[in-house]
Each structure stands twice: as structure tokens, then as C-alpha cells.
Design a protein around this motif. Sequence first.
Motif: not given
Ligand code: FHN
Length: 454
Positions: A61, A63, A76, A122-123, A165, A216, A218, A221, A249, A255, A270, A285, A292
Motif C-alpha cells: 500500500f 500513501h 487529515w 486521497h481525501h 486507491y 481500493w 475509502d 463514511w 469501502r 470500516q 484497518e 491494511c 500512512w
Molecule cells: O482516512 C483514511 C486514511 O487516511 C488511510 O487512507 C486509511 C487507509 O486504509 N483509510 C482511511 C481511514 O480509515
Amino acid sequence: MSFALPKIRGYFLGVLRPLEVGFSIIFFSFISFTQAQKLDPAIKTSQAVMDGFMNKRFGMFIHFGPISLRGTEISWSRNKDVAAEEYDNLYKEFNPVLFNADAWAETAKEAGMKYLTITAKHHDGFCLWPSSVSGYNIMNSPFKRDIVGELGQACRRQGIAFCIYFTVLDWHDPDYPIHNPYDSTQNVQGDMKRFVATMKNELKEIITRYKPYMLWFDGNWEKPWTTEYAIDVYQYIKSLDKDVIINNRLGKGDQNSLSMESVGDYLTPEQRIGTLNMKDPWESCITICNQWAWKPNDSLKSLRECIQTLVKTAAGNGNLLFNVGPMMDGRMEARQVARLKEMGNWLSNYGNSIYGTKGGPYTPNQIYASTRKGNLIYLHVFQKTGAVLELPSFAGIKITKAYFMNGKELSFTQDSGKDIRINLPVVLPDMVSSVIVLELDKSAELIPVMNNQN
Ligand code: FHN
């Protein structure tokens, strides 16, 4: 009375008819609502493809993104350690000139990993590929190279399955209502319909250009995301590639609450080893350090912890997706690469006890765990608690031979139904996990899971 009946009947029909219609509308809309709430099993990823995935057992994985310039957590740390304004402009400095896709893929290969998953988005919403849908991408950074594309090609050169991802939520996208998970006063109206359309267009770019083996997802939620959107996107992806694997996801939920009912093909515990599960495919993971994304001097797991995490995951019948966070210049830390190489050395000796095996029949504990394949059980012994290793026996199946993998034969006794006693040498052959092979007179996969918690 008789003449009254038609009247009464007429009256009731007068009353009932609209009620009937009402009920049937409610009933059928409920059916179609629940129908829409369910994924058509016919489009789900095939068992054969999932079996192929679960036989791989071990993946990398990664990041990575402009945040590696700060060494704080990806996404985050935005609005926390790094102000959103500063965070969202990091890409203007992002120039990982020492990024070498082949070096990353070779590190995964030498670690014994069979697949690799990169955070294409990513987010924080930054795209590591030259997207024509979102301008917030790598081509608008000083680096101007397609990290996702180069890594995909490198993985193919190394014979590693390339996976991507992709975040569901996007705190940077104006159409997504949430822009700061720490402060809901910054939420906006947004436009989820348009947001999902954008998501589909980006997924089309990724799937048609890079043909990922697995997606993958994510970030599923938050309130704006729904099961309907998840089903719609799953169907859309399958219309582009019927065999691409999709984790659970994409479905709405966090999760810990997600089940196989969720929209997706497998469970994703996770930062913990999933519970032994012989029915539902799952993948844990876990980070090789704590964070990460890259963090200077982040605490690196010992070889013992790394190997036993992999073994206990496989012994629970799951895959391990092991995470590294490359540095801002694009290199992976030498100490992380060295640790991964050590894992690869262990797997070059004991890989057959991991790849393509099933978990069980014993439940992993602090002393041992087991995997199985055909008429073989692979006992992974983590520590000696005495001269004899005692195990509960299984009925109706005889052990014909016991020996260390690549090593010497061991004496044992087995009184079926009670216990198995294996005489151990003074020193176990491997410091982190020694593998004892039990040859049986029947298939080991027939043995029910044993509850042998110590
Ligand atoms: O918010 C993400 C986090 O940054 C990271 O990517 C993990 C990896 O599984 N997943 C989320 C938190 O559950």
C-alpha cells in the motif's frame, strides 16, 4: 340484505380501490427502493477472480502526495497541522525528482508482494495522474510526470498486479458538501449529483488508461455519500471492466461497521489483523510505521512484528496490504526498504506456507498459527513454551509425517480426538516464525476451524 351486498361491496370497493392503489404504489416503490438498495449479484466480481486475489496474500500500500513535503498525515493534517490554504498549495512545490517507479515496484517484488496499491487520489483531492477532469493534478506541479502511469508500467514489468486507491469523499471539490471534517460550519450545499458524475469521469480515466487489477475505495463514511451512489458507481465501473476487483469501502459506512452486505467484494479491517474468516474474503491494511504518509523518524515495526502480522493474517485466511509512505523526494526510506527485503528473504524460504494457502484449522495465537493447502498443514511457531508443542487434535485424519519446512523431521504423537504432541529441538530454526509441516492422510481443508485459544 342481498340487494345491499352489491352496495356494500361497491362502497368497500369505492373505499378499497384507492387504498389498494395506494398500498401497491407504496409496496412497489418499497420493492424498487430495496431493489435499488441491492447490488445485482450478476455483476459482482466472479469467484474465480476473487480466488486469484486471495491467493496473492501480500500486497504493498503506498500513501503519497504533496503532503510528504510536510511529513504530516495525508489529508487529515489539513486544517489541523497544516492550514487548508497552505495544504492546498503544496502541489506548487511538489517535485519528487528521485521518484523511480521501477525502484518502488522492485522493492515490492523483493519483499515478496504480489500486488501494489497507490493513492491516486486521497481525501485532499489531489490527483497523481494527468487528469483532464480535475485540474488539481500532478501536471500542474513542477514534477509534471504521470506517477500513476509510470508505476503501472513498472508493476507490469515486475509481474506485480497494479491497483489504485481512490477516495469517495473529496474535501477539496466544491461540489462535495464537506470541506473540513473538523468544522461543520464550513460545510456547503454542494452538488452531489455533479460530484458523482465527476467521480465517474475520473474513474473512467483511471480504468481505461491504467487497467487496474483492483480499486481500493475509502472515505465512504460521511453523510453526503449513500448506498444508491455506491451501487450506481459499482455498476458503472463494471460496465467499463467486469473483472476489476472493488473493496467494500465503496459502500456507505465506516470500516468497522461494513459487512459483506456492503457494496464491494471483500472486507477491509484497518490497522488490525482481521478475525479468522473462512467464508468472506478479507484484507487487513496495516502501516509498516505508524502514519500512512511519510513522517520523519516514524517508528518502524520490527521484522518479528512484520512477519508475524503477515503470518497471522494468512492464518486467518486474509490478505495483508502493508503500507509505506515515500519521502518528499520520491524515494522510500532505506530502513523501510531494508525491512521489506528481510520479509522477502523469509518468504523466499517459507513462501509456500503463505501464497495460495487457506487459513486455519487452528486459530492464530501468540505461540502458533497455521495455514493449509491440500494434505498439508503449515504450523507457524512464533516461540517455544517448552520441549513439546501441544495442539488439539482433529478427528478422523492422521498425521503421517512432521518436519521443519526445508529442515529436519520431527517426532510426534497423535491420539485422535485429544491432542498432538510435537517434540521440538532446543532452538527453533527461525527467529521470527519457524514452519513445521504436518503431512496428513487426507485433505487438510476438510478440517473444521479449531478453537485453540491459549
Ligand atoms: O482516512 C483514511 C486514511 O487516511 C488511510 O487512507 C486509511 C487507509 O486504509 N483509510 C482511511 C481511514 O480509515
